[in-house]
Design a protein around this motif. Structure first.
Motif, short mmCIF file in Angstrom:
data_model
loop_
_atom_site.label_atom_id
_atom_site.label_comp_id
_atom_site.label_asym_id
_atom_site.label_seq_id
_atom_site.Cartn_x
_atom_site.Cartn_y
_atom_site.Cartn_z
N ILE A 149 0.84 -1.19 0.00
CA ILE A 149 0.00 0.00 0.00
C ILE A 149 0.88 1.24 0.00
CG2 ILE A 149 -1.43 1.45 1.52
CD1 ILE A 149 -3.14 -0.89 2.14
N VAL A 150 0.50 2.18 -0.85
CA VAL A 150 1.04 3.54 -0.78
C VAL A 150 -0.15 4.46 -0.53
CG1 VAL A 150 2.28 5.36 -1.97
CG2 VAL A 150 2.92 2.99 -2.37
N PRO A 151 -0.27 5.04 0.67
CA PRO A 151 -1.35 5.98 0.96
C PRO A 151 -0.91 7.40 0.65
CG PRO A 151 -0.18 5.52 2.97
CD PRO A 151 0.56 4.80 1.86
N ARG A 152 -1.70 8.36 1.07
CA ARG A 152 -1.39 9.77 0.78
C ARG A 152 0.02 10.16 1.26
NH1 ARG A 152 -5.63 13.60 2.95
NH2 ARG A 152 -6.55 13.49 0.87
N SER A 153 0.44 9.65 2.41
CA SER A 153 1.75 10.03 2.95
C SER A 153 2.92 9.52 2.14
CB SER A 153 1.88 9.51 4.39
OG SER A 153 1.99 8.09 4.39
N THR A 154 2.71 8.51 1.31
CA THR A 154 3.71 7.75 0.54
C THR A 154 4.61 6.89 1.41
OG1 THR A 154 5.52 9.40 0.41
CG2 THR A 154 3.75 9.55 -1.24
N ALA A 155 4.26 6.71 2.69
CA ALA A 155 4.98 5.72 3.50
C ALA A 155 4.69 4.34 2.93
CB ALA A 155 4.53 5.81 4.95
N ILE A 156 5.72 3.53 2.75
CA ILE A 156 5.54 2.21 2.16
C ILE A 156 5.03 1.23 3.22
CG2 ILE A 156 6.67 0.30 0.98
CD1 ILE A 156 6.48 2.90 -0.65
N MET A 157 4.00 0.46 2.87
CA MET A 157 3.40 -0.52 3.77
C MET A 157 3.31 -1.86 3.05
SD MET A 157 0.32 1.83 5.27
CE MET A 157 0.60 3.58 5.58
N ILE A 158 3.74 -2.92 3.72
CA ILE A 158 3.81 -4.24 3.12
C ILE A 158 2.99 -5.24 3.94
CG2 ILE A 158 5.30 -6.14 2.42
CD1 ILE A 158 5.80 -3.69 0.77
N SER A 159 2.20 -6.06 3.22
CA SER A 159 1.44 -7.14 3.86
C SER A 159 1.96 -8.49 3.38
CB SER A 159 -0.05 -7.03 3.52
OG SER A 159 -0.74 -8.22 3.91
N GLU A 160 2.23 -9.36 4.33
CA GLU A 160 2.63 -10.72 4.03
C GLU A 160 1.43 -11.66 4.02
OE1 GLU A 160 5.82 -11.39 3.50
OE2 GLU A 160 6.86 -9.65 4.38
N ASN A 161 0.25 -11.16 4.44
CA ASN A 161 -0.88 -12.04 4.76
C ASN A 161 -2.16 -11.69 4.03
OD1 ASN A 161 0.56 -13.54 6.87
ND2 ASN A 161 0.53 -11.59 7.97
N GLY A 162 -2.07 -11.19 2.80
CA GLY A 162 -3.27 -10.94 2.05
C GLY A 162 -3.62 -9.47 1.97
N ILE A 163 -4.70 -9.19 1.27
CA ILE A 163 -5.04 -7.82 0.92
C ILE A 163 -5.46 -6.98 2.12
CG2 ILE A 163 -7.47 -8.29 0.38
CD1 ILE A 163 -7.07 -6.37 -2.05
N LEU A 164 -5.99 -7.60 3.18
CA LEU A 164 -6.40 -6.84 4.35
C LEU A 164 -5.25 -6.55 5.31
CD1 LEU A 164 -9.88 -8.35 5.33
CD2 LEU A 164 -9.40 -6.23 4.11
N GLY A 165 -4.13 -7.23 5.11
CA GLY A 165 -2.99 -7.03 5.99
C GLY A 165 -2.96 -8.00 7.15
N PRO A 166 -2.29 -7.60 8.25
CA PRO A 166 -1.83 -6.23 8.53
C PRO A 166 -0.67 -5.78 7.65
CG PRO A 166 -1.05 -7.73 10.23
CD PRO A 166 -1.97 -8.53 9.36
N TYR A 167 -0.71 -4.51 7.27
CA TYR A 167 0.35 -3.87 6.51
C TYR A 167 1.33 -3.23 7.47
CZ TYR A 167 -2.36 -4.41 2.21
OH TYR A 167 -3.03 -4.92 1.13
N LYS A 168 2.56 -3.67 7.42
CA LYS A 168 3.60 -3.11 8.27
C LYS A 168 4.20 -1.88 7.61
CE LYS A 168 6.31 -5.81 10.61
NZ LYS A 168 7.39 -6.76 11.01
N ILE A 169 4.19 -0.76 8.33
CA ILE A 169 4.81 0.46 7.79
C ILE A 169 6.32 0.24 7.74
CG2 ILE A 169 5.14 2.93 8.09
CD1 ILE A 169 2.51 3.07 9.56
N ARG A 170 6.90 0.50 6.58
CA ARG A 170 8.32 0.24 6.39
C ARG A 170 9.15 1.49 6.15
NH1 ARG A 170 9.44 -4.98 4.67
NH2 ARG A 170 11.60 -4.28 4.87
N SER A 171 8.51 2.67 6.06
CA SER A 171 9.30 3.86 5.75
C SER A 171 8.56 5.13 6.15
CB SER A 171 9.60 3.92 4.25
OG SER A 171 8.46 4.32 3.51
#
Length: 381
Positions: free
Chosen positions: A218-240
């Motif tokens: 996911i890239v939201p408005r902030s452009t912080a990168i978020m990655i999910s290992e477990n499907g489309i709902l996440g959880p998405y871990k903020i990486r930046s």
């Protein structure tokens, strides 16, 4: 990292008061082939957007029903092009429309550039009366179709086995803050962009990318990168942090509407500085680290929306740039446009909004981007 940044900076030149790359993304957009005659009579719009192709993209040319915004295209197994977007009744002003009355919608075309036919009815009638904002669509890793809504909702995902629906609520996107500020993921209640009392409200400008490694990003408005290992709902871990945070070429405020895609062995992002209608292009080799400024993706102070016969439309407001990738290359970009300034588009008037689609030479773009990277990678080794 320092050598790569230096090489990138040395490849820049100063044009029209803006630091730009020698060959930029904006150079690969193509003139629009009209899908019908260019029309001036009997349609909405100020003279600056006339004549125009009412069969390009998605529009209600007589404003009998709808204004359109947002949007993303998915090519389905039926070889049709499905656009998932937002709409509101033209009896609303633009401000009321997108903030209060926006609904998720679905349209279909046999051609990626249009015309798209709005399929009637609410896309999810059993959930908040079809409410949806910042609506996008995508094909999930498991083959199902998904629609995502944010900005005026919390960040929900709806899924269907068919591109035509029905779409059912799968759930709300979950975030693993991973030690980062929660404001990078969700914005405060009432969309004020602030975290209140330790709680957070809506996600905004959500773009979800199916990474080639099988993960979701996911890239939201902030452009912080978020990655999910477990499907489309996440959880998405903020990486930046915001990926443009340390880029001197990019504005640091009033940034929105990121779009993200993977092509030519690179992750690409565009991010819009909405006060000037200028959009920046960034790249990364892994989609998480070392994002690099590559120049201008779009700017609205040139004759950008040009037809093959030379006719030009000048849309005062151009936002929500999203990409369509086919056969591994970006081939078209979607733009949400208004014929007047925001605040001038009132209810029941002759001003409106639509989605314009502009073709793009993605094969040449990806080839040239790889050539640009070769000397950078050589110097890094």
């Amino acid at each position: 990292m320092r050598i790569r940044t230096l090489v990138a900076l040395l490849s820049l030149i100063f044009v029209h008061g803006v630091v730009q790359a020698e060959k930029q993304m904006i150079d690969y957009f193509l003139p629009m082939e009209p899908q019908g005659p260019l029309v001036s009579e009997g349609i909405w719009g100020n003279p600056n957007v006339l004549p125009r192709d009412i069969k390009n993209g998605l529009e209600d040319s007589t404003l009998e029903s709808w204004c359109y915004w947002d949007g993303a295209i998915v090519k389905a197994d039926d070889d049709r092009y499905h656009m998932y977007a937002s709409c509101w009744a033209q009896t609303n002003s633009h401000s009321t429309g997108w903030k209060v009355e926006s609904k998720a919608m679905h349209a279909v075309s046999d051609n990626p550039i249009g015309p798209y036919k709005h399929i009637g009815g609410l896309t999810w009638p059993d959930w908040q009366n079809g409410k949806g904002g910042n609506v996008i669509g995508l094909r999930m890793h498991d083959g199902r179709y998904a629609m995502v809504t944010s900005e005026i909702t919390s960040g929900e995902v709806f899924v269907s086995d068919s591109p035509d629906g029905p779409f059912q609520l799968l759930g709300k996107i979950e975030i693993d803050l991973n030690g980062f500020n929660p404001g990078l993921a969700r914005y405060g209640e009432n969309n004020k962009g602030a975290v209140k009392n330790g709680t957070v409200g809506c996600m905004a400008n959500v773009q979800i990318l199916l990474r080639p490694d099988g993960r979701y990003m996911i890239v939201p408005r902030s452009t912080a990168i978020m990655i999910s290992e477990n499907g489309i709902l996440g959880p998405y871990k903020i990486r930046s942090e915001p990926v443009y945070k340390d880029m001197p070429e990019v504005q640091k405020t009033n940034m929105e509407d990121p779009s993200v895609w993977y092509s030519g062995g690179l992750y690409h992002m565009t991010i819009n500085y909405h006060l000037d209608n200028v959009t920046y292009h960034l790249t990364s080799e892994d989609g998480i680290h070392d994002w690099t400024y590559r120049g201008i993706a779009f700017r609205n102070d040139i004759d950008f929306f040009k037809y093959t016969d030379g006719t030009v439309n000048h849309w005062p407001i151009v936002q929500r740039m999203t990409v369509f990738v086919e056969n591994g290359h970006p081939t078209h970009f979607l733009f949400s446009v208004i014929d007047s300034r925001k605040g001038e588009d009132g209810p029941n008037d002759k001003n409106g909004s639509k989605i314009v689609i502009v073709p793009f030479d993605g094969e040449a773009f990806d080839r040239d981007m790889q050539e640009l990277l070769e000397p950078e990678n050589t110097n890094v080794q």
